[in-house]
Motif scaffolding. Structure first.
Motif, PDB file in Angstrom:
ATOM      1  N   ASP A   1      41.633  37.273  75.560  1.00  0.00           N
ATOM      2  CA  ASP A   1      42.900  36.875  76.183  1.00  0.00           C
ATOM      3  C   ASP A   1      43.483  35.632  75.540  1.00  0.00           C
ATOM      4  OD1 ASP A   1      42.767  38.952  78.176  1.00  0.00           O
ATOM      5  OD2 ASP A   1      41.196  37.775  79.145  1.00  0.00           O
ATOM      6  N   HIS A   2      42.626  34.778  74.984  1.00  0.00           N
ATOM      7  CA  HIS A   2      43.128  33.557  74.355  1.00  0.00           C
ATOM      8  C   HIS A   2      43.977  33.857  73.122  1.00  0.00           C
ATOM      9  CE1 HIS A   2      39.773  31.141  76.439  1.00  0.00           C
ATOM     10  NE2 HIS A   2      40.926  30.728  76.920  1.00  0.00           N
ATOM     11  N   LEU A   3      43.707  34.951  72.431  1.00  0.00           N
ATOM     12  CA  LEU A   3      44.493  35.254  71.240  1.00  0.00           C
ATOM     13  C   LEU A   3      45.955  35.477  71.608  1.00  0.00           C
ATOM     14  CD1 LEU A   3      43.514  37.086  68.095  1.00  0.00           C
ATOM     15  CD2 LEU A   3      45.644  37.767  69.166  1.00  0.00           C
ATOM     16  N   ARG A   4      46.186  36.241  72.666  1.00  0.00           N
ATOM     17  CA  ARG A   4      47.565  36.467  73.109  1.00  0.00           C
ATOM     18  C   ARG A   4      48.210  35.156  73.543  1.00  0.00           C
ATOM     19  NH1 ARG A   4      49.104  36.798  78.085  1.00  0.00           N
ATOM     20  NH2 ARG A   4      46.966  37.197  78.792  1.00  0.00           N
ATOM     21  N   GLN A   5      47.469  34.312  74.264  1.00  0.00           N
ATOM     22  CA  GLN A   5      48.010  33.038  74.726  1.00  0.00           C
ATOM     23  C   GLN A   5      48.331  32.114  73.556  1.00  0.00           C
ATOM     24  OE1 GLN A   5      45.083  31.539  77.485  1.00  0.00           O
ATOM     25  NE2 GLN A   5      45.050  33.449  78.654  1.00  0.00           N
ATOM     26  N   LEU A   6      47.447  32.068  72.572  1.00  0.00           N
ATOM     27  CA  LEU A   6      47.657  31.202  71.420  1.00  0.00           C
ATOM     28  C   LEU A   6      48.833  31.696  70.589  1.00  0.00           C
ATOM     29  CD1 LEU A   6      46.359  28.686  70.232  1.00  0.00           C
ATOM     30  CD2 LEU A   6      44.883  30.145  68.855  1.00  0.00           C
ATOM     31  N   HIS A   7      48.954  33.003  70.459  1.00  0.00           N
ATOM     32  CA  HIS A   7      50.077  33.591  69.724  1.00  0.00           C
ATOM     33  C   HIS A   7      51.403  33.225  70.389  1.00  0.00           C
ATOM     34  CE1 HIS A   7      52.730  36.969  68.369  1.00  0.00           C
ATOM     35  NE2 HIS A   7      52.119  36.723  67.226  1.00  0.00           N
ATOM     36  N   ALA A   8      51.433  33.233  71.721  1.00  0.00           N
ATOM     37  CA  ALA A   8      52.664  32.917  72.451  1.00  0.00           C
ATOM     38  C   ALA A   8      52.982  31.424  72.431  1.00  0.00           C
ATOM     39  CB  ALA A   8      52.548  33.402  73.895  1.00  0.00           C
ATOM     40  N   SER A   9      51.966  30.597  72.200  1.00  0.00           N
ATOM     41  CA  SER A   9      52.154  29.144  72.264  1.00  0.00           C
ATOM     42  C   SER A   9      52.413  28.506  70.912  1.00  0.00           C
ATOM     43  CB  SER A   9      50.910  28.493  72.893  1.00  0.00           C
ATOM     44  OG  SER A   9      50.663  29.004  74.182  1.00  0.00           O
ATOM     45  N   SER A  10      52.539  29.306  69.859  1.00  0.00           N
ATOM     46  CA  SER A  10      52.663  28.750  68.518  1.00  0.00           C
ATOM     47  C   SER A  10      53.560  29.625  67.661  1.00  0.00           C
ATOM     48  CB  SER A  10      51.276  28.657  67.859  1.00  0.00           C
ATOM     49  OG  SER A  10      50.780  29.954  67.573  1.00  0.00           O
ATOM     50  N   GLN A  11      53.725  29.219  66.419  1.00  0.00           N
ATOM     51  CA  GLN A  11      54.449  30.007  65.427  1.00  0.00           C
ATOM     52  C   GLN A  11      53.489  30.767  64.523  1.00  0.00           C
ATOM     53  OE1 GLN A  11      57.861  30.324  65.222  1.00  0.00           O
ATOM     54  NE2 GLN A  11      57.788  29.216  67.164  1.00  0.00           N
ATOM     55  N   ALA A  12      52.210  30.813  64.901  1.00  0.00           N
ATOM     56  CA  ALA A  12      51.193  31.438  64.061  1.00  0.00           C
ATOM     57  C   ALA A  12      51.109  32.935  64.309  1.00  0.00           C
ATOM     58  CB  ALA A  12      49.835  30.798  64.328  1.00  0.00           C
ATOM     59  N   SER A  13      50.722  33.673  63.274  1.00  0.00           N
ATOM     60  CA  SER A  13      50.521  35.117  63.399  1.00  0.00           C
ATOM     61  C   SER A  13      49.234  35.396  64.165  1.00  0.00           C
ATOM     62  CB  SER A  13      50.425  35.748  62.007  1.00  0.00           C
ATOM     63  OG  SER A  13      49.268  35.282  61.341  1.00  0.00           O
ATOM     64  N   GLU A  14      49.046  36.650  64.571  1.00  0.00           N
ATOM     65  CA  GLU A  14      47.805  37.024  65.243  1.00  0.00           C
ATOM     66  C   GLU A  14      46.599  36.778  64.338  1.00  0.00           C
ATOM     67  OE1 GLU A  14      48.484  41.095  66.337  1.00  0.00           O
ATOM     68  OE2 GLU A  14      49.020  40.533  68.389  1.00  0.00           O
ATOM     69  N   GLU A  15      46.768  37.004  63.035  1.00  0.00           N
ATOM     70  CA  GLU A  15      45.673  36.791  62.100  1.00  0.00           C
ATOM     71  C   GLU A  15      45.251  35.322  62.061  1.00  0.00           C
ATOM     72  OE1 GLU A  15      47.519  40.640  60.973  1.00  0.00           O
ATOM     73  OE2 GLU A  15      48.257  38.691  61.632  1.00  0.00           O
ATOM     74  N   VAL A  16      46.231  34.419  62.020  1.00  0.00           N
ATOM     75  CA  VAL A  16      45.916  32.997  62.000  1.00  0.00           C
ATOM     76  C   VAL A  16      45.249  32.582  63.308  1.00  0.00           C
ATOM     77  CG1 VAL A  16      46.913  30.683  61.892  1.00  0.00           C
ATOM     78  CG2 VAL A  16      47.731  32.447  60.350  1.00  0.00           C
ATOM     79  N   CYS A  17      45.738  33.125  64.432  1.00  0.00           N
ATOM     80  CA  CYS A  17      45.123  32.830  65.727  1.00  0.00           C
ATOM     81  C   CYS A  17      43.679  33.326  65.763  1.00  0.00           C
ATOM     82  CB  CYS A  17      45.926  33.476  66.849  1.00  0.00           C
ATOM     83  SG  CYS A  17      47.585  32.795  67.072  1.00  0.00           S
ATOM     84  N   ALA A  18      43.448  34.495  65.163  1.00  0.00           N
ATOM     85  CA  ALA A  18      42.084  35.042  65.128  1.00  0.00           C
ATOM     86  C   ALA A  18      41.164  34.141  64.315  1.00  0.00           C
ATOM     87  CB  ALA A  18      42.101  36.455  64.546  1.00  0.00           C
TER      88      ALA A  18
END
Length: 321
Positions: free
Chosen positions: A139-156
């Protein structure tokens, strides 16, 4: 000095206002503040042979960056900042000396440029705010993606670095049931190649949007065992199984894979809980005082392959992070 420290050092040398501009609009900031000529090239749509994740090419001597255009996409932003990384590294003697001593300098240079791009797009305070002291979950990946300009890959990549056990974040394309990206941490690293196909009738293939699956998988994804991670896995393959928690989104399924071999039987949990991979229950090493946050916390069950220290449970940082 480690790769992470080189990336952080090079980014820290960029003025704060410039870092903000780069995160918001890399193409404009490169042209206006770094005097870099940015050129769209449709043909650049393959990943780098040395392992970097981008669709670009830089000519550092001439200050030119070519990239595959995808206007407004986060992947394009990452590509442009990755190429800025090549320019920064090429102008930094300490980074070049470090690379010259590495066994695979080309691959490590791509990793270093990836880390520079991620450091700009996803600063540490943003990660800390989303995690709020907890260990990473899907669930943190979705939250981090929504809170930044980073792609899902960078969040991962960022979340995998905070896992307190050996593991990986895996992004699976639902349309083709293939691995789009995998970010691992711990030693030896889990090798989950891009393009790896999820077998027919595998639970990870059959999830519908917002559906969740919890169980065990092998690293190659060929075998899957349905069941709650708090229970003991099938003993005849226990040493090769990874705990998995996966949630399907509209386009991709996000899965977190955790290696609890040698400690999995000690993990306890309420079988009625929706998600039993409670960070407080993950296996730990003896407690120590973290040099980063000062808390008396336990580290993860693996050691960082760069500094030899496991991540602190309180702040998620090892000695070099």
């Amino acid at each position: 000095m480690t790769l992470k420290l080189h990336a952080r050092r090079l980014v820290a040398a960029i003025p704060h206002s410039s870092r903000q501009a780069l995160a918001l609009d890399p193409a404009a900031a490169l042209a206006q503040q770094f005097d870099v000529r940015v050129v769209p090239v449709e043909e650049l749509r393959e990943s780098r042979g040395a392992g970097g994740w981008c669709d670009g090419l830089s000519f550092t001597t001439d200050q030119i960056v070519c990239y595959a255009p995808s206007r407004g996409s986060r992947r394009q932003n990452f590509t442009l900042l990755h190429e800025l990384g090549h320019i920064l590294v090429n102008e930094d003697d300490a980074a070049l000396d470090w690379l010259s001593d590495r066994p695979d300098p080309d691959r490590d240079q791509e990793r270093l440029c990836d880390a520079i791009a991620a450091e700009i797009l996803l600063p540490e305070p943003t990660i800390n705010q989303v995690l709020a002291g907890a260990a990473p979950t899907v669930d943190h990946l979705r939250q981090l993606h929504a809170s930044s300009q980073a792609s899902e890959e960078v969040c991962a990549i960022a979340l995998a670095a905070r896992l307190p056990v050996r593991g990986a974040f895996v992004l699976i394309r639902r349309r083709t049931a293939t691995v789009a990206f995998a970010a691992s941490s711990g030693w030896p690293p889990l090798r989950i190649p891009r393009g790896l196909a999820v077998p027919a009738r595998h639970p990870l293939r059959d999830l519908g949007t917002r559906q969740r699956w919890i169980g065990w998988v092998t690293p190659d994804l060929r075998l899957a065992f349905t069941g709650h991670p708090a229970a003991s896995p099938p003993s005849y393959h226990a040493e090769n199984l990874l705990q998995v928690d996966a949630v399907a989104g509209p386009r991709r399924t996000t899965a977190i894979l955790l290696d609890t071999s040698g400690a999995g039987s000690d993990i306890k949990g309420d079988p009625d809980e929706t998600y039993a991979l409670d960070p407080k229950l993950w296996p730990t090493q003896p407690g120590y005082t973290c040099s980063k946050c000062g808390n008396n916390a336990a580290s993860g069950s693996y050691e960082c392959d760069e500094c030899g220290v496991g991540p602190c449970r309180a702040c998620g940082r090892c000695r070099c992070f």
